[in-house]
Design an enzyme around this catalytic site. Sequence first.
Site, PDB file in Angstrom:
ATOM      1  N   ASP A   6       0.863  -1.191   0.000  1.00  0.00           N
ATOM      2  CA  ASP A   6       0.000   0.000   0.000  1.00  0.00           C
ATOM      3  C   ASP A   6       0.897   1.238   0.000  1.00  0.00           C
ATOM      4  OD1 ASP A   6      -3.144   0.691   1.290  1.00  0.00           O
ATOM      5  OD2 ASP A   6      -1.600   2.241   1.173  1.00  0.00           O
ATOM      6  N   ASP A 100      -3.930   2.366  -5.082  1.00  0.00           N
ATOM      7  CA  ASP A 100      -2.590   2.363  -4.465  1.00  0.00           C
ATOM      8  C   ASP A 100      -2.277   1.098  -3.686  1.00  0.00           C
ATOM      9  OD1 ASP A 100      -3.919   2.696  -2.003  1.00  0.00           O
ATOM     10  OD2 ASP A 100      -2.279   3.967  -1.261  1.00  0.00           O
ATOM     11  N   GLU A 101      -3.021   0.015  -3.941  1.00  0.00           N
ATOM     12  CA  GLU A 101      -2.685  -1.204  -3.195  1.00  0.00           C
ATOM     13  C   GLU A 101      -2.867  -2.451  -4.043  1.00  0.00           C
ATOM     14  OE1 GLU A 101      -5.418  -2.280   0.105  1.00  0.00           O
ATOM     15  OE2 GLU A 101      -6.803  -0.859  -0.791  1.00  0.00           O
TER      16      GLU A 101
HETATM   17  P1  TTP Z   1      -5.258   4.936   1.308  1.00  0.00           P
HETATM   18  O1  TTP Z   1      -4.192   3.921   0.982  1.00  0.00           O
HETATM   19  O2  TTP Z   1      -6.357   4.529   2.232  1.00  0.00           O
HETATM   20  O3  TTP Z   1      -4.579   6.219   1.977  1.00  0.00           O
HETATM   21  P2  TTP Z   1      -3.190   6.896   1.645  1.00  0.00           P
HETATM   22  O4  TTP Z   1      -2.411   6.147   0.639  1.00  0.00           O
HETATM   23  O5  TTP Z   1      -3.441   8.336   1.322  1.00  0.00           O
HETATM   24  O6  TTP Z   1      -2.462   6.859   3.057  1.00  0.00           O
HETATM   25  P3  TTP Z   1      -1.820   5.585   3.812  1.00  0.00           P
HETATM   26  O7  TTP Z   1      -0.373   5.926   3.974  1.00  0.00           O
HETATM   27  O8  TTP Z   1      -2.531   5.525   5.123  1.00  0.00           O
HETATM   28  O9  TTP Z   1      -2.039   4.390   2.949  1.00  0.00           O
HETATM   29  O10 TTP Z   1      -5.909   5.472  -0.017  1.00  0.00           O
HETATM   30  C1  TTP Z   1      -5.176   5.654  -1.204  1.00  0.00           C
HETATM   31  C2  TTP Z   1      -5.640   6.891  -1.936  1.00  0.00           C
HETATM   32  O11 TTP Z   1      -7.028   6.799  -2.211  1.00  0.00           O
HETATM   33  C3  TTP Z   1      -5.439   8.159  -1.138  1.00  0.00           C
HETATM   34  O12 TTP Z   1      -4.159   8.721  -1.315  1.00  0.00           O
HETATM   35  C4  TTP Z   1      -6.533   9.032  -1.646  1.00  0.00           C
HETATM   36  C5  TTP Z   1      -7.633   8.086  -2.069  1.00  0.00           C
HETATM   37  N1  TTP Z   1      -8.720   8.072  -1.050  1.00  0.00           N
HETATM   38  C6  TTP Z   1      -9.912   8.741  -1.309  1.00  0.00           C
HETATM   39  O13 TTP Z   1     -10.088   9.309  -2.389  1.00  0.00           O
HETATM   40  N2  TTP Z   1     -10.898   8.768  -0.346  1.00  0.00           N
HETATM   41  C7  TTP Z   1     -10.732   8.171   0.867  1.00  0.00           C
HETATM   42  O14 TTP Z   1     -11.640   8.222   1.720  1.00  0.00           O
HETATM   43  C8  TTP Z   1      -9.507   7.467   1.132  1.00  0.00           C
HETATM   44  C9  TTP Z   1      -9.292   6.773   2.445  1.00  0.00           C
HETATM   45  C10 TTP Z   1      -8.544   7.453   0.144  1.00  0.00           C
HETATM   46 MG    MG Z   2      -2.145   4.077   0.790  1.00  0.00          MG
END
Ligand code: TTP
Ligand code: MG
Length: 390
Positions: A6, A100-101
């Site tokens: 992720d 992103d995962e």
């Molecule tokens: P996530 O992997 O949940 O969050 P992140 O990558 O920003 O942070 P982390 O380091 O905790 O993994 O989500 C990936 C992307 O998806 C995030 O950058 C933006 C988008 N997203 C949204 O559009 N709405 C949301 O509610 C969330 C949680 C994420």
């Molecule tokens: Mg993320």
Amino acid sequence: MILHLDMDAFFASVEQRDRPELRGQCVIVGGSSQRGVVTTASYEARRYGVRSAMPMFEARRRCPHGIVVPGRMHRYKAISQRVMGRLKAFTPLVEKVSIDEAYMDISGCERLHGPPARMGRAIKNAILEEVRLTCSIGIAPVRFLAKIASDFHKPDGMTIITPEQVMPFIDRLPIQKVPGVGPKALTTLNKMGIHTLGQIRHQRPETLDRRMGKFGARLMTLAHGLDETPVNPSGKAKSFSSEGTLARDLCDRDLLRQQILQHAEDVGRQLRRHGAKARTVTLKIKYHDFRQITRSTTLAKPFQSSADLFQAACRLMDDELLRQKIRLIGVGASNLVASRTPAQMDLFSTAASGPGSDWDSVDQALDAINIKFGRDTINRANLKDPSRKS
Ligand code: TTP
Ligand code: MG
């Protein structure tokens, strides 16, 4: 062994990557208007309590010096593609689950890439080299633990759970960390005296079933360290959805139907573009006080027409007592089947939808025009409203 990767603060990190002046700063990605919400925030901003899905005014209050940046979806998608491409160089068994995962089945990769820890490090280096961004990795013998592990030492972390560590890990794992345990399930479980996943093993399956429904059986499986969900590299989507925050809070059902129509059109287009039909329609509503509900219905026949989606979603809204104004509304389609699956013709139906119907031709014509001239070049003025009998 399953590896879950992720990206760290993904959208915000891409902004910091592309704009050096943002590095080390509190970056908040999202809509900057008074009604905007936070999409994500850099780890610098998270120290001030800024979180995804938080109203922007609240984020600004907590972090007044934060720099608000509008999202650039096409850029995040392009970077995501490069990340996924790089992962596939390690093994073809890569399943992208969101922008992103991804999960990777790394069983049997040892001879090529060394033990899991070395492979994890190699993947982190490869991503850094490819896109100059950090990610976090979890490695475990089962899928759900790999996902939980990747979150353990964020950002730029790596957590490995060996087969011997699985049961002790489960015994201590706070139940709210288990995917699928939301606030409502957590309250029920806590009332039953359950706080860790390990405690689930000591419950009677009938009790769990009565209190938790189908999810109870799933929890019992997980509590035994069993999660047979395989890594599915086909990358086929499991659902499609479209949603949006309204320009102002509404409870006028006619105006809400117009919003539903737009989202139904969007989801219908996604279904048809992917050659998929769906059986389940979901309506999502977020009320003025941010309370969110979802309502679903499963139709007898798989559908892909915007009209079917619209009508089912409107019926779901009609069944709902709208106690408050609504700030966000969305439509989803899930339970997908390939659209090549022949649909059962309904002998007695005279409805103007379904395979070969007029609505199919309308959808095809609209899709063709919108593909050629750009999205939303042409739209329906309205669709037949199921709550009006005329
Ligand atoms: P996530 O992997 O949940 O969050 P992140 O990558 O920003 O942070 P982390 O380091 O905790 O993994 O989500 C990936 C992307 O998806 C995030 O950058 C933006 C988008 N997203 C949204 O559009 N709405 C949301 O509610 C969330 C949680 C994420
Ligand atoms: Mg993320």
